[in-house]
Design an enzyme around this catalytic site. Structure first.
Site, PDB file in Angstrom:
ATOM      1  N   LYS A 277      46.908  89.769  16.138  1.00 51.28           N
ATOM      2  CA  LYS A 277      46.790  88.477  16.838  1.00 51.28           C
ATOM      3  C   LYS A 277      48.145  88.051  17.426  1.00 51.28           C
ATOM      4  O   LYS A 277      48.690  88.748  18.238  1.00 51.28           O
ATOM      5  CB  LYS A 277      46.225  87.428  15.880  1.00 51.28           C
ATOM      6  CG  LYS A 277      45.122  87.929  14.965  1.00 51.28           C
ATOM      7  CD  LYS A 277      43.900  88.416  15.722  1.00 51.28           C
ATOM      8  CE  LYS A 277      42.868  88.952  14.757  1.00 51.28           C
ATOM      9  NZ  LYS A 277      41.892  89.808  15.378  1.00 51.28           N
TER      10      LYS A 277
ATOM     11  N   ASP B 199      47.100  83.509   4.215  1.00 50.03           N
ATOM     12  CA  ASP B 199      46.874  84.214   5.475  1.00 50.03           C
ATOM     13  C   ASP B 199      47.406  83.288   6.573  1.00 50.03           C
ATOM     14  O   ASP B 199      46.837  82.232   6.855  1.00 50.03           O
ATOM     15  CB  ASP B 199      45.375  84.516   5.663  1.00 50.03           C
ATOM     16  CG  ASP B 199      45.105  85.336   6.931  1.00 50.03           C
ATOM     17  OD1 ASP B 199      45.873  85.209   7.899  1.00 50.03           O
ATOM     18  OD2 ASP B 199      44.105  86.080   6.950  1.00 50.03           O
TER      19      ASP B 199
ATOM     20  N   ARG C 156      54.066 107.960   5.450  1.00 48.85           N
ATOM     21  CA  ARG C 156      53.170 107.047   4.699  1.00 48.85           C
ATOM     22  C   ARG C 156      53.984 106.178   3.735  1.00 48.85           C
ATOM     23  O   ARG C 156      53.643 105.034   3.448  1.00 48.85           O
ATOM     24  CB  ARG C 156      52.099 107.844   3.934  1.00 48.85           C
ATOM     25  CG  ARG C 156      51.237 106.962   3.027  1.00 48.85           C
ATOM     26  CD  ARG C 156      49.922 107.622   2.618  1.00 48.85           C
ATOM     27  NE  ARG C 156      50.074 108.962   2.118  1.00 48.85           N
ATOM     28  CZ  ARG C 156      50.589 109.266   0.913  1.00 48.85           C
ATOM     29  NH1 ARG C 156      50.990 108.323   0.102  1.00 48.85           N
ATOM     30  NH2 ARG C 156      50.668 110.520   0.534  1.00 48.85           N
TER      31      ARG C 156
ATOM     32  N   TYR D 119      38.475  84.320   6.834  1.00 43.90           N
ATOM     33  CA  TYR D 119      37.933  85.313   7.783  1.00 43.90           C
ATOM     34  C   TYR D 119      36.812  86.098   7.089  1.00 43.90           C
ATOM     35  O   TYR D 119      37.013  86.609   5.978  1.00 43.90           O
ATOM     36  CB  TYR D 119      39.069  86.238   8.240  1.00 43.90           C
ATOM     37  CG  TYR D 119      38.615  87.358   9.133  1.00 43.90           C
ATOM     38  CD1 TYR D 119      37.941  87.104  10.326  1.00 43.90           C
ATOM     39  CD2 TYR D 119      38.856  88.680   8.793  1.00 43.90           C
ATOM     40  CE1 TYR D 119      37.518  88.143  11.148  1.00 43.90           C
ATOM     41  CE2 TYR D 119      38.450  89.725   9.614  1.00 43.90           C
ATOM     42  CZ  TYR D 119      37.770  89.443  10.788  1.00 43.90           C
ATOM     43  OH  TYR D 119      37.358  90.469  11.590  1.00 43.90           O
TER      44      TYR D 119
HETATM   45  N1  LCS Z   1      42.833  87.388   8.866  1.00 44.17           N
HETATM   46  C1  LCS Z   1      42.435  86.612   9.901  1.00 44.17           C
HETATM   47  C2  LCS Z   1      42.692  85.136   9.869  1.00 44.17           C
HETATM   48  C3  LCS Z   1      41.779  87.190  10.993  1.00 44.17           C
HETATM   49  O1  LCS Z   1      41.399  86.412  12.005  1.00 44.17           O
HETATM   50  C4  LCS Z   1      41.518  88.590  10.983  1.00 44.17           C
HETATM   51  C5  LCS Z   1      40.799  89.254  12.104  1.00 44.17           C
HETATM   52  C6  LCS Z   1      41.943  89.344   9.878  1.00 44.17           C
HETATM   53  C7  LCS Z   1      42.607  88.713   8.844  1.00 44.17           C
HETATM   54  C8  LCS Z   1      41.725  90.842   9.804  1.00 44.17           C
HETATM   55  O2  LCS Z   1      42.640  91.470  10.636  1.00 44.17           O
HETATM   56  P1  LCS Z   1      42.368  92.870  11.408  1.00 44.17           P
HETATM   57  O3  LCS Z   1      42.027  93.866  10.386  1.00 44.17           O
HETATM   58  O4  LCS Z   1      41.263  92.636  12.375  1.00 44.17           O
HETATM   59  O5  LCS Z   1      43.688  93.129  12.060  1.00 44.17           O
HETATM   60  N2  LCS Z   1      40.105  88.367  12.948  1.00 44.17           N
HETATM   61  C9  LCS Z   1      39.319  88.702  13.942  1.00 44.17           C
HETATM   62  C10 LCS Z   1      38.589  87.773  14.702  1.00 44.17           C
HETATM   63  O6  LCS Z   1      38.549  86.556  14.539  1.00 44.17           O
HETATM   64  N3  LCS Z   1      37.925  88.403  15.657  1.00 44.17           N
HETATM   65  O7  LCS Z   1      38.107  89.758  15.574  1.00 44.17           O
HETATM   66  C11 LCS Z   1      38.988  90.037  14.452  1.00 44.17           C
END
Ligand code: LCS
Length: 394
Positions: free
Chosen positions: A208, A183, A58, A111
């Site tokens: 992504k 971000d 951790r 997001y």
């Molecule tokens: N920031 C952005 C720009 C994102 O598109 C997402 C997830 C996150 C943070 C959060 O990341 P995660 O915890 O999912 O790894 N975006 C998503 C979307 O557009 N569709 O499903 C998840």
């Protein structure tokens, strides 16, 4: 070897790699929760937490550290912090840099859950936030308060595809004694490096583009400054939202081809965006690589390419959107983005369904918006697929 001075594709392949005694060409998966404290009896230097060494996964782990070092080098930062998910990274950011009475200004089109986390949870502990359209810096300037500790922008934003001037936002944040976090998920470090533009922290959902194969959920933070890095790391460690070694291994593998994937997908995205723009059933196309995008010139200045995310609005609105999503065959109807496979989704009913219609409209997108994440398939096949789906609209 040190990645310093290498080009980005060389960094992608070699960053974070330090050969171990076996000569393994890839970073091994150190699938161990804990590490022995070595002592003189085992012929090693004395280590009781006082010297450098791994203690507990951790807190730190060699596979995870290799990934963190690699992303920190790509983003030109002091250090990286890998997290269990992108939202784990957002949570770490808020918790490290905000406190009771602190204020944050963020992109209205951030997001959805990044906004929800603040409004539903951090608000309970007395932190406040203003969500404004940061693609116009006047809105950001007006929203700043004496208590503003963090400006958090998403650029390009999901799914409105708005671009914020990172250099300008950094100047405003710093003039008010605040830090700027970006971000960078949509651009990836291959196309945009916010720390070079003046930001203090950069964040990714590595789910992504960084991983790119739709098989891992994860996040990462990179700080420009060692002090901010230490504050973020302390929160990650004490809240327990660490990445795990197997996850890190897969992401390192995905990261090596980031440049190839992004180049290929963005080449197809431009062809598809132009094709969509001339299609009679399309009302508008939002692709930052098209001169019709309101921040096209800004994107050209602060990014080295336009990426592979496209938004488009159908003349037939919501109903036409449903037909297209039912009919596409090659593109998969699914949330998420940035993988080798093309994905299509409808933000109003899927990723951003938790937002009210009014909040969605204030964030710059309508119910008819379709989001299309271009993968690395043959562009002719993707266009043929869209063409047959669009032809089903009466
Ligand atoms: N920031 C952005 C720009 C994102 O598109 C997402 C997830 C996150 C943070 C959060 O990341 P995660 O915890 O999912 O790894 N975006 C998503 C979307 O557009 N569709 O499903 C998840």
């Amino acid at each position: 070897m040190s990645a310093k001075g290498l080009g980005i594709n060389s960094k992608l392949v070699h960053g974070g790699y330090h050969p171990d005694a076996t000569g393994a060409v890839n970073v091994p998966i150190y699938q161990s929760s804990t590490f022995a404290f070595r002592d003189a009896a085992h012929g090693a230097t004395l280590f009781a937490g006082k010297e450098k060494g791994y203690i507990y996964t951790r807190i730190g782990n060699p596979t995870i550290a290799a990934f963190e070092e690699s992303v920190a080098s790509l983003e030109n930062g002091a250090g990286g912090i890998a997290t269990s998910s992108g939202l784990g990274a957002v949570n770490t950011l808020y918790m490290a840099l905000l406190g009771q009475g602190a204020h944050m200004v963020s992109t209205a089109a951030v997001y959805g859950p990044s906004r929800g986390l603040m409004e539903k949870h951090f608000a309970r502990f007395g932190a406040e936030a203003s969500f404004v359209d940061t693609s116009d810096l006047e809105n950001l300037r007006r929203a700043m308060r004496p208590a503003t500790r963090l400006v958090y922008v998403e650029s390009p934003s999901n799914p409105a595809m708005q671009v914020t001037d990172i250099q300008g936002a950094a100047a405003i944040a710093h003039a008010h004694g605040s830090l700027l976090a970006v971000d960078n998920t949509f651009a990836s470090p291959y196309l945009q490096r916010p720390l070079d533009l003046g930001a203090d922290v950069v964040l990714h959902s590595i789910t992504k583009f960084i991983n790119g194969h739709a098989d891992v959920v994860g996040g990462v933070l990179v700080a420009k400054d060692a002090g901010v890095h230490a504050r973020l790391r302390d929160v990650m460690v004490t809240t327990g939202c660490n990445m795990d070694p197997h996850q890190a291994y897969l992401v390192i593998r995905g990261l090596k081809t980031l440049g190839l994937r992004v180049e290929r997908a963005q080449q197809s995205a431009l062809v598809i965006a132009r094709w969509l723009e001339s299609h009679p059933k399309i009302q508008s196309v939002r692709y930052i690589g098209l001169p019709s995008h309101p921040q096209h010139e800004l994107a050209k200045r602060q990014m080295s390419g336009f990426g592979s995310m496209i938004g488009f609005e159908l003349t037939g609105g919501l109903e036409a959107g449903r037909i297209v999503m039912d009919r596409v065959r090659l593109a998969t109807l699914a949330v998420s983005l940035g993988g080798v496979e093309t994905l299509i989704e409808h933000p109003a009913s899927m990723t951003h369904a938790a937002m009210s219609k009014a909040a969605r409209e204030a964030a710059g997108f309508t119910d008819g918006l379709v989001r299309y994440s271009v993968g690395i398939e043959d562009v002719e096949d993707l266009i043929a697929d869209l063409d047959q789906a669009l032809s089903a609209i009466p």
